[in-house]
Design a protein around this motif. Structure first.
Motif, PDB file in Angstrom:
ATOM      1  N   PRO A 151       0.795  -1.231   0.000  1.00 36.85           N
ATOM      2  CA  PRO A 151       0.000   0.000   0.000  1.00 36.85           C
ATOM      3  C   PRO A 151       0.828   1.283   0.000  1.00 36.85           C
ATOM      4  O   PRO A 151       0.438   2.271  -0.636  1.00 36.85           O
ATOM      5  N   GLU A 152       1.961   1.275   0.690  1.00 35.13           N
ATOM      6  CA  GLU A 152       2.791   2.480   0.713  1.00 35.13           C
ATOM      7  C   GLU A 152       3.415   2.729  -0.647  1.00 35.13           C
ATOM      8  O   GLU A 152       3.496   3.877  -1.108  1.00 35.13           O
ATOM      9  N   GLU A 191       2.163   1.658  -3.563  1.00 35.98           N
ATOM     10  CA  GLU A 191       1.076   2.012  -4.469  1.00 35.98           C
ATOM     11  C   GLU A 191       0.694   3.492  -4.309  1.00 35.98           C
ATOM     12  O   GLU A 191       0.480   4.198  -5.302  1.00 35.98           O
ATOM     13  N   ALA A 192       0.616   3.962  -3.074  1.00 31.01           N
ATOM     14  CA  ALA A 192       0.268   5.361  -2.838  1.00 31.01           C
ATOM     15  C   ALA A 192       1.343   6.294  -3.375  1.00 31.01           C
ATOM     16  O   ALA A 192       1.035   7.339  -3.974  1.00 31.01           O
ATOM     17  N   ARG A 209       1.071   9.067  -6.438  1.00 32.21           N
ATOM     18  CA  ARG A 209       1.505  10.461  -6.245  1.00 32.21           C
ATOM     19  C   ARG A 209       2.517  10.855  -7.309  1.00 32.21           C
ATOM     20  O   ARG A 209       2.474  11.974  -7.835  1.00 32.21           O
TER      21      ARG A 209
END
Length: 310
Positions: free
Chosen positions: A143-144, A146-147, A151
């Motif tokens: 998740p980190e 992917e985020a 961005r």
């Protein structure tokens, strides 16, 4: 800080740390403050001349836009060489700073002692497919990551503070893992947005890749096997443009190998600067290919490390 006069007489800044023969350090970013280079692994025990490029730190931008480009700033590096009183330079460059190192080598091929290019963007030089999508696919589901990738795709704003904040919010893409050391490092070094734009304001000559055949000095290109920003395959191909070019891929490393794999990176750098070749694995160099396989190639080293080391 110490100063010298650039190609137009403007006073430009650099730090001078350590003893012995100078190693000129060119930061990337582009136009990122060189604080993020930290001790840079195997360079730490040498005399480090860390350059603040035009528009960075205490070095002002030129009123002439073209002089701020990576192609024209090679003239500043030649002026720095004269200031240091040496005939040839050993240059260590990271990321976008490798463009400046390449520009210097292409314009002053006989004035290069050694060239170390770390995680370079090389698509402008070689006709090899970009493998960053394949590398990113290995991180899908994190998740980190992917985020940060989302961005990164959104693009930056145009103020220095917002541009720096954008880079930091996308920081996880640049590392093989996202632990405390990586998070702390991603917050070091600010960017000058105007200097970034002007860094890319002059296109290189069409024969740039061919010019690199005139560089007789040893060249080492270092890539991170998990570099989701600039990849591996193009960096390996870039090394082959130089008559005495080699590449070394550090396993378990992203775009900042001195952070992800400091011991392995320090070994590779120290060996190269000492005049030693990179280390082979199982007796045969390996080249990563677009299908995920690795094939033997003449001047490539795959540097294996324990993936648990972070």
């Amino acid at each position: 800080m110490t100063a010298y006069h650039g190609s137009d007489g403007e006073q430009l800044s650099f730090s001078d740390d350590g003893d012995g023969a100078p190693v000129v350090m060119l930061p990337g970013g582009a136009a990122r403050h060189p604080d993020y280079l930290a001790d840079f692994g195997g360079v730490a025990d040498r005399r480090r001349i860390t350059v603040q490029l035009r528009g960075v730190g205490d070095s002002p931008m030129s009123a002439t836009r073209e002089r701020n480009s990576w192609w024209r700033q090679a003239e500043d590096i030649a002026a720095l060489r004269d200031h240091l009183g040496v005939d040839r330079l050993t240059i260590v460059a990271h990321s976008a700073g490798t463009r400046l190192a390449v520009a210097y080598a292409a314009q002053y091929p006989s004035d290069v002692e050694r060239l170390l290019l770390v995680t370079p963007p090389a698509g402008y030089l070689v006709d090899v497919p970009d493998d960053t999508d394949r590398i990113r696919d290995r991180r899908r589901g994190d998740p980190e990551f992917e985020a940060a990738l989302l961005r990164l795709s959104e693009g930056p704003s145009d103020s220095d503070a917002e541009f720096t904040a954008w880079h930091r919010s996308a920081g996880a893409v640049g590392y093989a893992s996202w632990g405390p050391r990586q998070i702390e490092h991603s917050r070091v070094g600010t960017w000058n947005f105007a200097a970034v734009r002007q860094f890319f304001s002059v296109p290189p000559p069409d024969d740039l890749a061919g010019r690199l055949a005139e560089v007789a000095a040893p060249v080492l290109v270092v890539a991170g096997a998990e570099d989701a920003l600039t990849g591996v395959d193009q960096a390996v191909a870039m090394a082959e443009l130089f008559p005495h070019g080699e590449s070394s891929v550090i396993d378990g490393s992203g775009h900042y190998p001195w952070i992800d794999q400091p011991e392995a990176f320090a070994e590779v750098v120290a060996d190269f600067l000492a005049g030693l070749r990179g280390r082979q694995v199982d007796g045969a160099p390996l080249r990563p290919c677009g299908d995920g396989s690795r094939k033997p190639v003449g001047r490539h080293r795959w540097h294996q490390v324990d993936r648990r080391v972070r």
